[in-house]
Design a protein around this motif. Structure first.
Motif, mmCIF file in Angstrom:
data_model
loop_
_atom_site.group_PDB
_atom_site.id
_atom_site.type_symbol
_atom_site.label_atom_id
_atom_site.label_comp_id
_atom_site.label_asym_id
_atom_site.label_seq_id
_atom_site.Cartn_x
_atom_site.Cartn_y
_atom_site.Cartn_z
ATOM 1 N N GLU A 1 0.838 -1.209 0.000
ATOM 2 C CA GLU A 1 0.000 0.000 0.000
ATOM 3 C C GLU A 1 0.866 1.250 0.000
ATOM 4 O O GLU A 1 0.603 2.205 -0.714
ATOM 5 C CB GLU A 1 -0.900 0.027 1.239
ATOM 6 C CG GLU A 1 -2.200 -0.723 1.056
ATOM 7 C CD GLU A 1 -3.081 -0.643 2.305
ATOM 8 O OE1 GLU A 1 -4.163 -1.227 2.279
ATOM 9 O OE2 GLU A 1 -2.666 -0.006 3.312
ATOM 10 N N TYR A 2 1.882 1.203 0.834
ATOM 11 C CA TYR A 2 2.779 2.352 0.941
ATOM 12 C C TYR A 2 3.397 2.674 -0.412
ATOM 13 O O TYR A 2 3.391 3.817 -0.867
ATOM 14 C CB TYR A 2 3.874 2.062 1.958
ATOM 15 C CG TYR A 2 4.839 3.187 2.184
ATOM 16 C CD1 TYR A 2 4.571 4.189 3.107
ATOM 17 C CD2 TYR A 2 6.030 3.254 1.465
ATOM 18 C CE1 TYR A 2 5.454 5.232 3.316
ATOM 19 C CE2 TYR A 2 6.924 4.293 1.672
ATOM 20 C CZ TYR A 2 6.633 5.277 2.599
ATOM 21 O OH TYR A 2 7.515 6.306 2.788
ATOM 22 N N LEU A 3 3.913 1.640 -1.061
ATOM 23 C CA LEU A 3 4.553 1.849 -2.359
ATOM 24 C C LEU A 3 3.536 2.316 -3.395
ATOM 25 O O LEU A 3 3.820 3.177 -4.221
ATOM 26 C CB LEU A 3 5.236 0.570 -2.834
ATOM 27 C CG LEU A 3 6.450 0.133 -2.024
ATOM 28 C CD1 LEU A 3 6.953 -1.219 -2.495
ATOM 29 C CD2 LEU A 3 7.574 1.172 -2.123
ATOM 30 N N MET A 4 2.347 1.740 -3.326
ATOM 31 C CA MET A 4 1.328 2.106 -4.307
ATOM 32 C C MET A 4 0.836 3.533 -4.097
ATOM 33 O O MET A 4 0.774 4.315 -5.040
ATOM 34 C CB MET A 4 0.152 1.125 -4.240
ATOM 35 C CG MET A 4 0.478 -0.225 -4.869
ATOM 36 S SD MET A 4 -0.793 -1.474 -4.534
ATOM 37 C CE MET A 4 -2.139 -0.887 -5.541
ATOM 38 N N GLN A 5 0.527 3.858 -2.846
ATOM 39 C CA GLN A 5 0.014 5.201 -2.583
ATOM 40 C C GLN A 5 1.064 6.231 -2.875
ATOM 41 O O GLN A 5 0.831 7.267 -3.486
ATOM 42 C CB GLN A 5 -0.430 5.325 -1.125
ATOM 43 C CG GLN A 5 -1.705 4.569 -0.864
ATOM 44 C CD GLN A 5 -2.094 4.580 0.598
ATOM 45 O OE1 GLN A 5 -1.238 4.715 1.473
ATOM 46 N NE2 GLN A 5 -3.386 4.431 0.860
ATOM 47 N N ASP A 6 2.269 5.921 -2.404
ATOM 48 C CA ASP A 6 3.349 6.849 -2.554
ATOM 49 C C ASP A 6 3.653 7.126 -4.013
ATOM 50 O O ASP A 6 3.892 8.250 -4.427
ATOM 51 C CB ASP A 6 4.571 6.235 -1.894
ATOM 52 C CG ASP A 6 5.663 7.240 -1.771
ATOM 53 O OD1 ASP A 6 5.452 8.211 -1.053
ATOM 54 O OD2 ASP A 6 6.699 7.045 -2.421
ATOM 55 N N CYS A 7 3.648 6.052 -4.778
ATOM 56 C CA CYS A 7 4.113 6.162 -6.154
ATOM 57 C C CYS A 7 2.982 6.448 -7.135
ATOM 58 O O CYS A 7 3.235 6.927 -8.225
ATOM 59 C CB CYS A 7 4.821 4.882 -6.571
ATOM 60 S SG CYS A 7 6.296 4.595 -5.607
ATOM 61 N N CYS A 8 1.788 6.121 -6.755
ATOM 62 C CA CYS A 8 0.719 6.192 -7.734
ATOM 63 C C CYS A 8 -0.115 7.446 -7.607
ATOM 64 O O CYS A 8 -0.938 7.731 -8.470
ATOM 65 C CB CYS A 8 -0.178 4.975 -7.614
ATOM 66 S SG CYS A 8 0.767 3.466 -7.815
ATOM 67 N N ALA A 9 0.093 8.174 -6.499
ATOM 68 C CA ALA A 9 -0.713 9.376 -6.291
ATOM 69 C C ALA A 9 -0.612 10.279 -7.507
ATOM 70 O O ALA A 9 0.442 10.807 -7.820
ATOM 71 C CB ALA A 9 -0.237 10.112 -5.039
ATOM 72 N N GLY A 10 -1.700 10.409 -8.201
ATOM 73 C CA GLY A 10 -1.725 11.270 -9.374
ATOM 74 C C GLY A 10 -1.160 10.626 -10.618
ATOM 75 O O GLY A 10 -1.141 11.226 -11.681
ATOM 76 N N HIS A 11 -0.682 9.386 -10.496
ATOM 77 C CA HIS A 11 -0.101 8.713 -11.651
ATOM 78 C C HIS A 11 -0.649 7.303 -11.792
ATOM 79 O O HIS A 11 0.069 6.325 -11.579
ATOM 80 C CB HIS A 11 1.421 8.738 -11.590
ATOM 81 C CG HIS A 11 1.941 10.118 -11.720
ATOM 82 N ND1 HIS A 11 2.145 10.728 -12.932
ATOM 83 C CD2 HIS A 11 2.194 11.061 -10.786
ATOM 84 C CE1 HIS A 11 2.546 11.971 -12.739
ATOM 85 N NE2 HIS A 11 2.585 12.200 -11.444
ATOM 86 N N PRO A 12 -1.896 7.214 -12.176
ATOM 87 C CA PRO A 12 -2.639 5.958 -12.226
ATOM 88 C C PRO A 12 -1.971 4.891 -13.079
ATOM 89 O O PRO A 12 -2.238 3.710 -12.890
ATOM 90 C CB PRO A 12 -3.967 6.343 -12.864
ATOM 91 C CG PRO A 12 -4.040 7.818 -12.827
ATOM 92 C CD PRO A 12 -2.662 8.338 -12.731
ATOM 93 N N ILE B 1 0.762 3.523 -12.982
ATOM 94 C CA ILE B 1 1.483 2.492 -12.247
ATOM 95 C C ILE B 1 0.519 1.504 -11.605
ATOM 96 O O ILE B 1 0.680 0.292 -11.727
ATOM 97 C CB ILE B 1 2.384 3.091 -11.139
ATOM 98 C CG1 ILE B 1 3.531 3.887 -11.772
ATOM 99 C CG2 ILE B 1 2.962 1.984 -10.264
ATOM 100 C CD1 ILE B 1 4.502 4.455 -10.768
ATOM 101 N N CYS B 2 -0.486 2.029 -10.945
ATOM 102 C CA CYS B 2 -1.333 1.155 -10.133
ATOM 103 C C CYS B 2 -2.504 0.537 -10.884
ATOM 104 O O CYS B 2 -2.957 -0.551 -10.514
ATOM 105 C CB CYS B 2 -1.864 1.910 -8.927
ATOM 106 S SG CYS B 2 -0.552 2.297 -7.751
#
Lengths: 117, 117
Positions: B85-96, B98-99
């Motif tokens: 979750e951390y990696l996804m939220q951190d990295c995907c915020a505003g950049h769908p 990736i997730c």
DNA sequence: TCCATATTTCGACTATATAGGAAATTTCGA
DNA sequence: TCGAAATTTCCTATATAGTCGAAATATGGA
């Protein structure tokens, strides 16, 4: 994704300065960011940053292109996705309790907002 | 999940032997597996394994309980979920980008089968 | 109590990672 | 062609990680 790739990506991200740089590049999107700009924002010496960017790059998490005197780095989204997939598939096979809660996170990301899906 | 926790979990997983042990424990489910059994299957000396299990444990990815002469290790699913979750939220915020592809992986895990969702 | 089993802790060695000064490289503009 | 700017490469010192033999600890059974 191969085991070796996953290991090098994990090792690359398991470092405070590199994780910070990677995050910054993810946020920067496809335009990317110049090495000097990253170094300035993270307040690290340019050569130290350079070697850390090189590690992220070898791990496949970022890539670079030259633009004039600057080198622009960008995140390689597809490889970050592949790493997450690798960890999810590897760890969740037959054990939905790890991955099931992630559906919400992944769905939320599709519109970039909470409560959209 | 805090930055420090994420870093130590990433570092713990960024090691071939530890990743293998963690995978094995994930597969073993809630019953877990004895240290000696893991060492035998991975073919590593017990003391080497012990120090690696200790690293995974400090990173919050596994835990242990004693059962007679054996120490049984189990995966801490909730913390692996938190890391992802951390990696996804951190990295995907505003950049769908990736997730978004991960929705399928996460959904598939819900029934443990391909093509089920 | 004594021994075998299971595992960890200690200790020492080797390997790898990290950081950053100094010099080299590439590019642009004058 | 020269100098400044941006970045990397080279190098060296230091720190951290990894491995595993040997000894220590905890447990169960005879």
């Amino acid at each position: 994704m191969e085991l070796k790739n996953a290991l090098s990506a994990l090792a690359a991200l398991a470092h405070e300065g590199r994780l910070a740089a990677f995050r910054m590049l993810v946020q920067a999107g496809h335009e990317g960011m110049a090495a000097g700009e990253i170094a300035r924002r993270l307040d690290v010496p340019p050569n130290t940053l350079s070697s850390n960017l090189s590690i992220l790059s070898h791990a496949g998490l970022i890539e670079s292109r030259r633009d004039g005197r600057s080198i622009i780095y960008t995140a390689r989204y597809e490889n970050m996705t592949a790493l997450l997939e690798y960890l999810m598939q590897d760890c969740c096979a037959g054990h939905p309790e790890i991955c099931a809660p992630l559906v919400k996170v992944a769905l939320d990301s599709r519109c970039g907002q909470e409560g959209c899906a």
